[in-house]
Design an enzyme around this catalytic site. Structure first.
Site: not given
Length: 317
Positions: A198, A202, A280
């Site tokens: 992932k 990202n 994040e």
């Protein structure tokens, strides 16, 4: 099989774009879904939830079983945690809302997000990870725009399931909830590898959307940003391999082509920047960099992107 057993009680912790979308889809499929909200509690309690979806059309859920405190919720068999990886104080909320032996599914971006939560959760709870492949964002309180995709892939992290068969049975049960709601969901035998996969998307797109102030379509239309995306993707694959996770050959190219075909999309980190929320960076950049470094692998482009984002993040208050 679903018909033979009582449908589980599902709790959503963090009813933003992700929690709101999946919670609404599960509720519409007939599941007993309970939503925990903070700032948007009164808006959702009053007007319900609305998803404007390019895939499913205009969907709404009203009334919504909405709560402003975890102690008011019924004991939940499944808890979908869709709060940001920067959120603190999740463990007491989860513990309060969990039925005995509950399954906690963490729908967050980044690496090792489960590890930090596991340390503070009761041993009796199962912890699973969910990877959401979806273009979705919050338009306003209780209103969500869904542009494309939607799959959730599920893997087991830790908990009382003692052997592989028991773990995979729970993973299949989780994937089955989503499938019953018309959402594509695959069981993942190796959650850690899946989290690295992932990151191949990202790390470049989230960071560059913030650094360059651009959404996916302009990023994909320019030769320099395209080259940078591909170089960053290659570094993620390199980092994953150093940590013992072989990313399937051609996977980065597949994600690159998929993004080319997607509707224009602002990644979640850009929305965080816009709303002055902390980025994040720990989960998406610092942890993968540290893991790769511990395995003797430097990722200079990702490191440079991370440093630049740190500067932007600290000024964005």
């Amino acid at each position: 099989m679903m018909g033979a057993v009582a449908k589980p009680t599902i709790g959503i912790v963090g009813t933003g774009a992700i929690g709101g979308f999946y919670g609404l889809m599960l509720a519409r499929a007939g599941f007993d879904v309970h939503f925990l909200l903070r700032s948007e509690f009164s808006a959702v309690a009053e007007h319900g939830l609305q998803v404007n979806s390019a895939v499913h059309g205009a969907l709404s859920l009203n009334p919504v079983q909405a709560y402003s405190a975890a102690e008011d919720m019924p004991p939940c068999d499944w808890l979908l945690v869709a709060a940001k990886s920067t959120s603190s104080g999740l463990a007491p909320i989860i513990t309060q809302a969990a039925a005995p032996g509950a399954k906690v599914l963490l729908l967050q971006n980044g690496l090792d997000v489960e590890d930090s939560l596991r340390e503070v959760l009761p041993d009796s709870l199962h912890l699973l990870g969910g990877l959401c492949l979806i273009c979705v964002h919050r338009e306003s309180p209780g209103v969500i725009t869904h542009q494309a995709l939607g799959a959730v892939n599920v893997g087991y992290h830790s908990g009382p399931a003692s052997d592989e068969a028991a773990r995979m049975a729970l993973v299949e049960e989780g994937a089955g909830l989503f499938r019953a709601a018309g959402i594509d969901s695959q069981a993942m035998p190796n959650l850690h590898q899946a989290r690295w996969q992932k990151l191949v998307w990202n790390i470049p797109y989230n960071g560059l959307s913030v650094l360059l102030g651009a959404s996916t379509t302009p990023l994909m239309a320019d030769a320099d940003s395209r080259a940078l995306i591909q170089a960053l993707m290659a570094e993620v694959v390199q980092g994953a391999q150093a940590c013992g996770h072989a990313i399937p050959p051609g996977y980065a190219d597949y994600l690159f082509m998929m993004t080319e075909k997607m509707p224009d999309y602002w990644p979640s980190m850009h929305h965080d920047l816009l709303h002055k929320r902390p980025l994040e960076l720990e989960a998406i950049y610092a942890r993968p960099l540290a893991a790769a470094k511990a395995a003797g692998c430097e990722l200079p482009r990702i490191e440079a992107l991370y440093r630049a984002l740190g500067f932007i993040d600290r000024r964005n208050v």
